[in-house]
Design a protein around this motif. Structure first.
Motif, PDB file in Angstrom:
ATOM      1  N   ALA A  96       5.311   4.171   4.004  1.00 40.40           N
ATOM      2  CA  ALA A  96       5.152   3.055   3.087  1.00 40.40           C
ATOM      3  C   ALA A  96       4.848   3.596   1.701  1.00 40.40           C
ATOM      4  CB  ALA A  96       4.030   2.134   3.563  1.00 40.40           C
ATOM      5  N   ALA A  97       5.191   2.827   0.682  1.00 37.25           N
ATOM      6  CA  ALA A  97       4.982   3.277  -0.690  1.00 37.25           C
ATOM      7  C   ALA A  97       4.548   2.121  -1.582  1.00 37.25           C
ATOM      8  CB  ALA A  97       6.250   3.905  -1.240  1.00 37.25           C
ATOM      9  N   ALA A  98       3.847   2.502  -2.649  1.00 37.03           N
ATOM     10  CA  ALA A  98       3.400   1.546  -3.671  1.00 37.03           C
ATOM     11  C   ALA A  98       2.439   0.521  -3.101  1.00 37.03           C
ATOM     12  CB  ALA A  98       4.598   0.870  -4.338  1.00 37.03           C
ATOM     13  N   GLY A  99       1.353   1.034  -2.573  1.00 34.49           N
ATOM     14  CA  GLY A  99       0.315   0.160  -2.035  1.00 34.49           C
ATOM     15  C   GLY A  99      -1.053   0.713  -2.357  1.00 34.49           C
ATOM     16  N   ILE A 100      -2.060   0.155  -1.658  1.00 35.59           N
ATOM     17  CA  ILE A 100      -3.437   0.563  -1.926  1.00 35.59           C
ATOM     18  C   ILE A 100      -4.104   1.010  -0.636  1.00 35.59           C
ATOM     19  CG2 ILE A 100      -5.697  -0.156  -2.785  1.00 35.59           C
ATOM     20  CD1 ILE A 100      -4.243  -2.291  -4.447  1.00 35.59           C
ATOM     21  N   GLY A 101      -4.427   2.308  -0.574  1.00 34.83           N
ATOM     22  CA  GLY A 101      -5.226   2.828   0.514  1.00 34.83           C
ATOM     23  C   GLY A 101      -4.728   2.492   1.900  1.00 34.83           C
ATOM     24  N   ARG A 102      -5.640   1.893   2.699  1.00 32.90           N
ATOM     25  CA  ARG A 102      -5.371   1.604   4.104  1.00 32.90           C
ATOM     26  C   ARG A 102      -4.830   0.197   4.351  1.00 32.90           C
ATOM     27  NH1 ARG A 102      -9.914   4.603   7.767  1.00 32.90           N
ATOM     28  NH2 ARG A 102     -10.020   6.556   6.601  1.00 32.90           N
ATOM     29  N   ASN A 103      -4.650  -0.550   3.297  1.00 29.51           N
ATOM     30  CA  ASN A 103      -4.242  -1.945   3.405  1.00 29.51           C
ATOM     31  C   ASN A 103      -2.735  -2.066   3.556  1.00 29.51           C
ATOM     32  OD1 ASN A 103      -3.753  -4.650   3.165  1.00 29.51           O
ATOM     33  ND2 ASN A 103      -4.877  -4.922   1.260  1.00 29.51           N
ATOM     34  N   ALA A 104      -2.264  -2.266   4.780  1.00 33.21           N
ATOM     35  CA  ALA A 104      -0.822  -2.333   5.035  1.00 33.21           C
ATOM     36  C   ALA A 104      -0.170  -3.453   4.230  1.00 33.21           C
ATOM     37  CB  ALA A 104      -0.557  -2.517   6.523  1.00 33.21           C
ATOM     38  N   GLY A 105      -0.857  -4.573   4.095  1.00 34.67           N
ATOM     39  CA  GLY A 105      -0.292  -5.712   3.388  1.00 34.67           C
ATOM     40  C   GLY A 105      -0.055  -5.482   1.912  1.00 34.67           C
ATOM     41  N   SER A 106      -0.665  -4.425   1.366  1.00 33.62           N
ATOM     42  CA  SER A 106      -0.525  -4.163  -0.058  1.00 33.62           C
ATOM     43  C   SER A 106       0.697  -3.311  -0.380  1.00 33.62           C
ATOM     44  CB  SER A 106      -1.777  -3.448  -0.584  1.00 33.62           C
ATOM     45  OG  SER A 106      -1.845  -2.111  -0.096  1.00 33.62           O
TER      46      SER A 106
END
Length: 120
Positions: A96-106
């Motif tokens: 996954a890319a372009a998210g925040i930390g451990r938050n899959a939804g981000s």
């Protein structure tokens, strides 16, 4: 079109190693976080590891010391080196890319997943 394509999954015996790769195309991700998640049958997708734009990393406790996440920004590729594999590591692994930390939804971008099966 932005794409993330995983490779490197397979069947391995307990104690063995695999190296997953995630090749990005369509845009650069050098300034954002990239991560790996996994989903076992009947279970929710779960965070495994992440690497931030500055190279800092985060790991699920159960994989610390066994898995290493890295990235080659010039190639647009993220890696997950998995050593000392255990049967409980069996899952479909997603980058996954372009998210925040451990938050899959981000996370905004996801690969199609690659199966990792560890036999006992």
């Amino acid at each position: 079109q932005v794409r993330l394509v995983e490779s490197g999954g397979g069947l391995v015996q307990a104690g063995g190693s695999l190296r997953l790769s995630c090749a990005a195309s369509g845009r650069t991700f050098s300034s954002v976080a990239m991560a790996w998640f996994r989903q076992a049958p009947g279970k929710e997708r779960r965070f495994v590891a992440a690497i931030n734009w500055d190279g800092s990393t985060d790991y699920l406790d159960s994989v610390k010391g066994r898995f290493t996440v890295s990235r080659d920004s010039a190639k647009g590729t993220e890696y997950l080196q998995m050593n000392s594999l255990k049967p409980e590591d069996t899952a479909v692994y997603y980058c996954a890319a372009a998210g925040i930390g451990r938050n899959a939804g981000s996370y905004n971008y996801w690969g199609q997943g690659t199966q990792v099966t560890v036999s006992s």
